[in-house]
Design an enzyme around this catalytic site. Structure first.
Site, mmCIF file in Angstrom:
data_model
loop_
_atom_site.group_PDB
_atom_site.id
_atom_site.type_symbol
_atom_site.label_atom_id
_atom_site.label_comp_id
_atom_site.label_asym_id
_atom_site.label_seq_id
_atom_site.Cartn_x
_atom_site.Cartn_y
_atom_site.Cartn_z
ATOM 1 N N ASP A 121 21.840 44.528 -68.917
ATOM 2 C CA ASP A 121 21.773 43.140 -69.364
ATOM 3 C C ASP A 121 23.056 42.435 -68.964
ATOM 4 O O ASP A 121 24.063 43.074 -68.662
ATOM 5 C CB ASP A 121 21.551 43.060 -70.877
ATOM 6 N N TYR A 143 9.766 26.696 -64.848
ATOM 7 C CA TYR A 143 9.447 28.092 -65.190
ATOM 8 C C TYR A 143 8.077 28.467 -64.618
ATOM 9 O O TYR A 143 7.918 29.504 -63.964
ATOM 10 C CB TYR A 143 9.474 28.217 -66.714
#
Ligand code: AKB
Length: 315
Positions: free
Chosen positions: A34, A142
């Protein structure tokens, strides 16, 4: 032996999927990555590395040095944040996918997983039981990035034999992590407010129906499609996937049966237009027929499960 790399592991889906992958393949076979070092504490059960998916060389080194055989690429900017930072969303969502597909090609990875979304659909899409194949024309960055990403996935499968698999998730609802930046996130926040004894200020209109799915079903679908034999995964763009559809008023009424004094107020904002451009419900016959998809949770069962478990969960 498989060696799994999870990119964007600390997100809403990754937090739970990474644990299931560690259970399936063995903790030592999974590397969670991450952007933020602070995510490390979530992954006491497997190895964790800080990785910026835009760092092409860093990603390549990890894949090469660790002999990675499968990548789950979950990092993305979601719909609501994408509208605030459109160029950033486009760059991150597209470039990172291309990096991963290129690495899959170069290192002949066994499989790649990349999530798509109901955001690939747009205002000209049939709204009820939206079919697998239909007009899309998404009007969010998106959605545009997910639609383009689907085309790239199919392209790498056809031209370079990359075994990439994908699902068009509905809004995902889980209690083990807080979502960030989506339009369907209200359906997670509402449970937190209900349990805290606070009024819920809903950013969508009360009658806005959207396709939704409880996280255990999303995890099951992801593992099912990734574990399916290659030849039965016929769609290489992304599969429609469905479980339930509800409006803010319907989820509110369902919570009221458990918490009778819970209050809601509707104050739609810019996210209403995003929700209005998406389907009310999804036809996922292809997923059901090709690899046997079947959901377990409806609104009532999910609500009972969340209200029972969320109070005991530590973030
Ligand atoms: C969002 O709301 O942006 C996401 C999605 C539907 O993909 N949850």
């Amino acid at each position: 032996m498989e060696k799994i790399l999870v990119i964007g592991a600390a997100g809403q889906l990754g937090s739970e999927l990474t644990k299931s992958l560690a259970d399936q393949y063995g903790a030592e076979q999974v590397i969670a990555t991450d952007l933020n070092e602070s995510a490390r504490s979530k992954f006491d059960f497997c190895r964790f590395e800080v990785l910026n998916v835009m760092d092409k060389d860093g990603l390549r080194n990890l894949v090469k040095n660790e002999n990675i055989t499968q990548i789950y690429h979950l990092a993305a900017v979601l719909s609501a944040v994408g509208e605030k930072k459109p160029l950033f969303a486009w760059e991150l969502n597209m470039d990172s996918l291309i990096h991963v597909l290129e690495l899959a090609k170069e290192f002949k990875l066994n499989k790649v997983y990349w999530p798509s979304s109901i955001a690939v659909f747009g205002p000209n899409t049939p709204k009820i039981n939206t079919p697998q194949y239909c007009v899309k024309e998404p009007n969010t960055v998106y959605g545009i990035s997910k639609q383009a990403g689907e085309r790239w996935c199919e392209y790498y499968f056809q031209k370079f034999n990359v075994d990439v698999r994908s699902l068009r998730y509905p809004g995902l609802i889980g209690y083990k992590s807080l979502p960030g930046g989506g339009t369907t996130d209200y359906a997670v926040d509402i449970y937190h407010k209900a349990l805290a004894g606070e009024k819920f200020d809903c950013f969508l209109r009360e009658d806005t129906s959207l396709p939704m799915m409880y996280m255990p079903d999303a995890i099951k679908a992801t593992l099912d499609i990734m574990n399916a034999p290659r030849e039965i995964v016929k769609i290489r763009s992304s599969y429609n996937l469905a479980a339930m559809n509800f409006t803010p008023e319907e989820i509110y009424q369902c919570i009221l049966t458990h918490i009778p004094d819970f209050k809601i107020e509707y104050n739609p904002d810019f996210r209403q237009a995003i929700a209005d451009s998406w389907p009310d419900s999804i036809d996922d016959t292809c997923a059901r027929e090709d690899w046997g998809w079947k959901h377990d949770y409806d609104l009532a069962r999910m609500t009972k499960d969340i209200l029972e478990n969320l109070p005991n969960f530590k973030f």
